[in-house]
Design a protein around this motif. Sequence first.
Motif, PDB file in Angstrom:
ATOM      1  N   HIS A   6      21.466  25.134  21.222  1.00  0.00           N
ATOM      2  CA  HIS A   6      22.157  24.994  22.313  1.00  0.00           C
ATOM      3  C   HIS A   6      21.722  25.622  23.715  1.00  0.00           C
ATOM      4  O   HIS A   6      21.957  25.093  24.690  1.00  0.00           O
ATOM      5  CB  HIS A   6      23.691  25.245  22.183  1.00  0.00           C
ATOM      6  CG  HIS A   6      24.493  24.342  21.182  1.00  0.00           C
ATOM      7  ND1 HIS A   6      25.181  23.103  21.636  1.00  0.00           N
ATOM      8  CD2 HIS A   6      24.331  24.049  19.813  1.00  0.00           C
ATOM      9  CE1 HIS A   6      25.680  22.440  20.676  1.00  0.00           C
ATOM     10  NE2 HIS A   6      25.227  23.103  19.684  1.00  0.00           N
ATOM     11  N   ALA A  28      22.120  19.867  11.567  1.00  0.00           N
ATOM     12  CA  ALA A  28      23.187  20.362  12.805  1.00  0.00           C
ATOM     13  C   ALA A  28      23.186  19.405  14.057  1.00  0.00           C
ATOM     14  O   ALA A  28      22.057  18.786  14.438  1.00  0.00           O
ATOM     15  CB  ALA A  28      23.086  21.689  12.948  1.00  0.00           C
ATOM     16  N   HIS A  55      18.344  30.867   5.513  1.00  0.00           N
ATOM     17  CA  HIS A  55      19.633  30.157   5.326  1.00  0.00           C
ATOM     18  C   HIS A  55      20.621  31.022   6.274  1.00  0.00           C
ATOM     19  O   HIS A  55      21.645  30.307   6.724  1.00  0.00           O
ATOM     20  CB  HIS A  55      20.081  29.823   4.192  1.00  0.00           C
ATOM     21  CG  HIS A  55      19.422  28.907   3.483  1.00  0.00           C
ATOM     22  ND1 HIS A  55      19.430  27.513   3.866  1.00  0.00           N
ATOM     23  CD2 HIS A  55      18.418  28.748   2.554  1.00  0.00           C
ATOM     24  CE1 HIS A  55      18.755  26.524   3.292  1.00  0.00           C
ATOM     25  NE2 HIS A  55      17.962  27.431   2.436  1.00  0.00           N
ATOM     26  N   THR A  59      13.956  29.637  10.255  1.00  0.00           N
ATOM     27  CA  THR A  59      14.987  30.665   9.941  1.00  0.00           C
ATOM     28  C   THR A  59      15.218  30.514   8.447  1.00  0.00           C
ATOM     29  O   THR A  59      14.718  29.529   7.904  1.00  0.00           O
ATOM     30  CB  THR A  59      16.136  30.085  10.582  1.00  0.00           C
ATOM     31  OG1 THR A  59      16.381  28.645  10.184  1.00  0.00           O
ATOM     32  CG2 THR A  59      16.198  29.831  11.930  1.00  0.00           C
ATOM     33  N   THR A 111      14.582  25.491   8.563  1.00  0.00           N
ATOM     34  CA  THR A 111      14.886  26.227   7.460  1.00  0.00           C
ATOM     35  C   THR A 111      13.792  26.617   6.495  1.00  0.00           C
ATOM     36  O   THR A 111      13.164  25.775   6.113  1.00  0.00           O
ATOM     37  CB  THR A 111      16.182  25.896   6.811  1.00  0.00           C
ATOM     38  OG1 THR A 111      16.228  24.783   6.252  1.00  0.00           O
ATOM     39  CG2 THR A 111      17.503  25.915   7.950  1.00  0.00           C
ATOM     40  N   VAL A 128      21.389  27.594  15.477  1.00  0.00           N
ATOM     41  CA  VAL A 128      21.921  26.668  16.417  1.00  0.00           C
ATOM     42  C   VAL A 128      22.636  26.919  17.849  1.00  0.00           C
ATOM     43  O   VAL A 128      22.657  26.282  18.407  1.00  0.00           O
ATOM     44  CB  VAL A 128      23.368  26.126  15.534  1.00  0.00           C
ATOM     45  CG1 VAL A 128      24.112  25.068  16.217  1.00  0.00           C
ATOM     46  CG2 VAL A 128      22.777  25.329  14.137  1.00  0.00           C
ATOM     47  N   SER A 129      22.943  28.295  17.677  1.00  0.00           N
ATOM     48  CA  SER A 129      23.344  28.947  19.176  1.00  0.00           C
ATOM     49  C   SER A 129      22.093  28.800  20.086  1.00  0.00           C
ATOM     50  O   SER A 129      22.031  28.344  21.232  1.00  0.00           O
ATOM     51  CB  SER A 129      23.700  30.230  19.045  1.00  0.00           C
ATOM     52  OG  SER A 129      24.016  30.978  20.043  1.00  0.00           O
ATOM     53  N   ASP A 177      20.314  32.847   8.958  1.00  0.00           N
ATOM     54  CA  ASP A 177      20.272  32.782  10.304  1.00  0.00           C
ATOM     55  C   ASP A 177      20.541  31.395  10.941  1.00  0.00           C
ATOM     56  O   ASP A 177      20.279  31.107  12.124  1.00  0.00           O
ATOM     57  CB  ASP A 177      18.918  32.985  10.598  1.00  0.00           C
ATOM     58  CG  ASP A 177      18.253  34.454  10.053  1.00  0.00           C
ATOM     59  OD1 ASP A 177      19.154  35.374  10.248  1.00  0.00           O
ATOM     60  OD2 ASP A 177      17.285  34.348   9.641  1.00  0.00           O
ATOM     61  N   VAL A 178      21.193  30.373  10.306  1.00  0.00           N
ATOM     62  CA  VAL A 178      21.202  29.069  10.841  1.00  0.00           C
ATOM     63  C   VAL A 178      22.281  29.027  11.849  1.00  0.00           C
ATOM     64  O   VAL A 178      21.817  28.180  12.881  1.00  0.00           O
ATOM     65  CB  VAL A 178      21.813  28.121   9.618  1.00  0.00           C
ATOM     66  CG1 VAL A 178      22.355  26.895  10.208  1.00  0.00           C
ATOM     67  CG2 VAL A 178      20.640  27.930   8.706  1.00  0.00           C
ATOM     68  N   ASP A 179      23.392  29.805  11.843  1.00  0.00           N
ATOM     69  CA  ASP A 179      24.395  29.860  13.104  1.00  0.00           C
ATOM     70  C   ASP A 179      23.599  30.336  14.157  1.00  0.00           C
ATOM     71  O   ASP A 179      23.875  29.764  15.408  1.00  0.00           O
ATOM     72  CB  ASP A 179      25.677  30.823  12.835  1.00  0.00           C
ATOM     73  CG  ASP A 179      26.362  29.947  11.535  1.00  0.00           C
ATOM     74  OD1 ASP A 179      26.300  28.993  11.653  1.00  0.00           O
ATOM     75  OD2 ASP A 179      27.304  30.650  10.999  1.00  0.00           O
ATOM     76  N   MET A 180      22.638  31.419  14.047  1.00  0.00           N
ATOM     77  CA  MET A 180      21.978  32.024  15.162  1.00  0.00           C
ATOM     78  C   MET A 180      21.042  30.984  15.861  1.00  0.00           C
ATOM     79  O   MET A 180      20.954  30.857  17.035  1.00  0.00           O
ATOM     80  CB  MET A 180      21.133  33.271  14.764  1.00  0.00           C
ATOM     81  CG  MET A 180      20.636  34.264  15.925  1.00  0.00           C
ATOM     82  SD  MET A 180      19.628  35.352  15.119  1.00  0.00           S
ATOM     83  CE  MET A 180      20.746  35.914  14.089  1.00  0.00           C
TER      84      MET A 180
END
Length: 438
Positions: free
Chosen positions: A96, A273, A85, A83, A104, A92-93, A87-90
């Motif tokens: 999970h 994360a 930077h 990814t 990254t 992490v999702s 796209d990090v939230d995407m």
Amino acid sequence: MTNSLRVRLIDDDDDLRMAQRQMLDIAGIEIEDFPDARSALTGLDRDYRGIVLTDVRMPGMDGIQLFRHIHAMDPDLPVILLTGHADVDMAVSALHAGAYDFLTKPIAGDVLTASLRRALATRALVLENRRLRQVGDDAALAHPQLMGDSPAMVHLRDALTRVSEAQSDALIIGPSGAGKSLVARAIHRQGPRRSKAFVTLDCTNTTDTGLEAMLLGQQPALGARHPRSAGLLEKAHRGILCLEDVTVLPQAAQIRLLNLIEAGEYWPAGTAAPRPLDIQIIATANHDDPAAFHQGLYYRLSRAVLRVPPLSERMQDIPALFRSFLQTAADRLSRGVPPLTDLVMARLSAHPWPGNLRELQAFAEHHILGLTPNTTQEPQDRPPLPDMVAAYEAELIRDALRECQGHATEAMSRLGLPRKTFYDKLTRHGIRPADFRT
């Protein structure tokens, strides 16, 4: 086995993809590369001998969509996301949701290869466990040390099955050498987590200061060339963590352990994360004493308590166990199985076996090697001759009832005993024919 597995690399940037391929070729990792996600799906199935490394932002099907497709097909196939930077939230999702890892860009070569090798090792374990199940679940799950028709072992196997099916945390108690670790591994083999890792933490060799690093991994020192090492929680994710001799952990370490496993997520050393934690905890101890535990950890582990009986409480199982140990030792030592003399049978029935399964296994090896039956017992500790004779007689009666499936009339006929004599002996030895009926 890891060396025979490969990485399926997907990136629409031809120059970047070729550069990564060359770097990984040099590292000795077998690569097959694709310019888009759609073409990468060709030949990808549950038996794929490798893992997937994919960029996130690509035209058409992106990396997240590719991961979802693969995860629906085989949730045990590791997918690593590359990814930016933004796209990090995407990512992490997706982590999970079951993605193995995200990295990254730009990424250092040693960090990338270390993550790939961990994922390859995970995939190798999954494929090997599947192979074992294919050649026969019964052969893979059976464990001779847990055999026996004594009431204690029948109850233990029933409880073991229920714990494995429910994926419940459990506390296994019993004396040293009775087979607590065998029960823990049987829970793993029989449960839904059998394709995942079984990770052991030996609490007797764990210090307060070292526990954190063992569970969360270690980040290399600044400037070091070695990648971070994965901790036990990362290795046991979706599998089982077995805490051997858990009561030796100090209270402070027990509290920290409880906090980590109950948080639902953990933060591996050197990562950007937290990661979700799905884990089944099995602990072993010599006794079920709440005073030896931190209260919260005890309540967590004692959701199911399995008691492993000593051999002295399952004497009727000893001959079958001994024959199994004899055959195993004979195969390993490339020797024939010698006949069982009356003296050996009498010892099996009369000796209290304080060392439990370990002592019985050692005695089997002594017998295979032609050593004297009393090698493991000092002469002054031998039981009196009348006790040995009585124990041998009781074992012959049990053998007859076992062969006749508990039918007393047939058993007394095989033994050549009158009815009154037969029942007198049953009373004297505390034997019930009903215990041998199928």
